[in-house]
Scaffold this active site. Structure first.
Site, short mmCIF file in Angstrom:
data_model
loop_
_atom_site.label_atom_id
_atom_site.label_comp_id
_atom_site.label_asym_id
_atom_site.label_seq_id
_atom_site.Cartn_x
_atom_site.Cartn_y
_atom_site.Cartn_z
CG ASP A 29 -0.36 0.13 2.45
OD1 ASP A 29 0.74 -0.26 2.87
OD2 ASP A 29 -0.98 0.92 3.38
CG LEU A 31 6.06 0.45 -3.97
CD1 LEU A 31 7.57 1.12 -3.90
CD2 LEU A 31 6.76 -1.24 -4.26
NE ARG A 166 -7.02 -3.36 3.60
CZ ARG A 166 -7.74 -2.32 3.53
NH1 ARG A 166 -8.55 -1.70 4.60
NH2 ARG A 166 -7.73 -1.83 2.22
CE LYS A 224 -8.24 6.62 0.49
NZ LYS A 224 -7.55 7.16 1.57
CB ALA A 254 -3.97 0.18 -6.14
CG ASP A 257 -2.92 1.85 -1.89
OD1 ASP A 257 -3.14 2.24 -0.71
OD2 ASP A 257 -2.52 0.49 -2.21
#
Length: 301
Positions: A29, A31, A166, A224, A254, A257
């Site tokens: 996540d 990266l 998570r 979000k 992603a 992300d």
């Protein structure tokens, strides 16, 4: 010139192709966020990733891949008896779920050499981390990171944090909530996802999420919410940012992300919150129309 440093884990990604074969890639996540920041920022911006890597061929291949994208991994810790974690994407339509094999991930020991991390933090204009970063660090590494991080920032540097909750990664759910709130309390920008916050903290709306993180000390909160409007709160001003629906969605891996990466790129290079949210929404809309977490730079508009 902006210098962004992300702290986290990179894993091997396995994605099943239409012919049934598995395609090997790399992702994680933090990266992923750095990848999209790199794609959207000017060439003279500096993007760094701090983690821990094994000494085995797979880990070294991963390290070379990251650095080939002009994301620096200097001073990251090498752990000779660990390797890379691995995850596999399962798709149901465009929605994804994952299987993980990460117990021996070298990245879990990224706080093994904290002085190497602090040296990199001291050079950064923005330090970015996530709830997954905090969840995977072994022992009391997450608490150490949060206790020490701000004291090693240079003047004017900012911390950006995505709670990325998570629950399966946390053995103790009370500790999970405490650590996530502790991270938000030292952060300047918090980038939560509405569904995660509702499930974990019982927030009844994105507005509640934004106000809760602002109450913990965050200067700016951007919530979000998938295809529903993005919400921002900064300086006491609550703003709603409509989302244009993405057409041809195939994989939501992603999505958040990529939003974060494009947001940080635009916000820290141009300084306008509204424009940064639009840039973030547009980037995420492109990413969900491709398979896998990391989309080649040339495929992004």
């Amino acid at each position: 010139m902006v210098n962004i440093l992300g702290i986290g884990e990179c894993m091997v990604e396995l994605n099943q192709r239409s012919d049934g074969l598995l395609c090997k890639k790399y992702a994680g996540d933090v990266l992923n966020t750095l990848w999209y920041a790199r794609a959207k920022m000017s060439e003279d911006a500096k993007i760094g990733f701090h983690s821990a890597f094994g000494a085995d061929p797979l880990s070294q291949e991963m390290l070379e891949f990251i650095q080939s994208a002009e994301i620096s991994c200097e001073k990251s810790t090498e752990v000779s008896d660990r390797s890379a974690g691995l995850y596999m994407i399962h798709l149901d339509g465009a929605e994804r779920s994952f299987s993980y094999w990460r117990s021996q991930s070298a990245a879990r020991l990224l706080m093994k050499d904290p002085e190497a991390l602090w040296a990199r933090v001291a050079e950064a204009d923005v330090v970015y981390l996530s709830g997954i970063t905090l969840a995977i660090i072994e022992d009391d590494g997450a608490e150490l990171l949060l206790q020490e991080l701000r004291s090693h920032l240079k003047d004017g540097a900012k911390i950006a944090f995505d709670p990325n909750i998570r629950p399966a990664l946390w053995a103790d759910k009370d500790r999970m909530k405490k650590v996530i709130e502790g991270a938000a309390a030292i952060s300047d920008i918090v980038l939560p996802s509405s569904d995660d916050e509702a499930a974990c903290f019982g927030d009844e709306s994105p507005e509640v999420t934004a106000q809760r993180y602002a109450g913990l000390g965050a200067e700016t909160v951007v919530v979000k919410n998938g295809e529903t409007a993005t919400l921002s709160l900064t300086g006491g001003v609550l703003s709603v940012h409509p989302v244009s629906p993405a057409e041809g969605v195939v994989d939501t891996t992603a999505a958040g992300d990529s939003f974060n990466g494009a947001f940080l790129a635009s916000y820290f290079e141009k300084g306008d919150l509204g424009d940064a949210v639009i840039a973030a929404q547009n980037c995420a809309a492109q990413v969900v129309c491709k398979h896998g977490a990391l989309i080649p730079f040339d495929d992004l508009v």
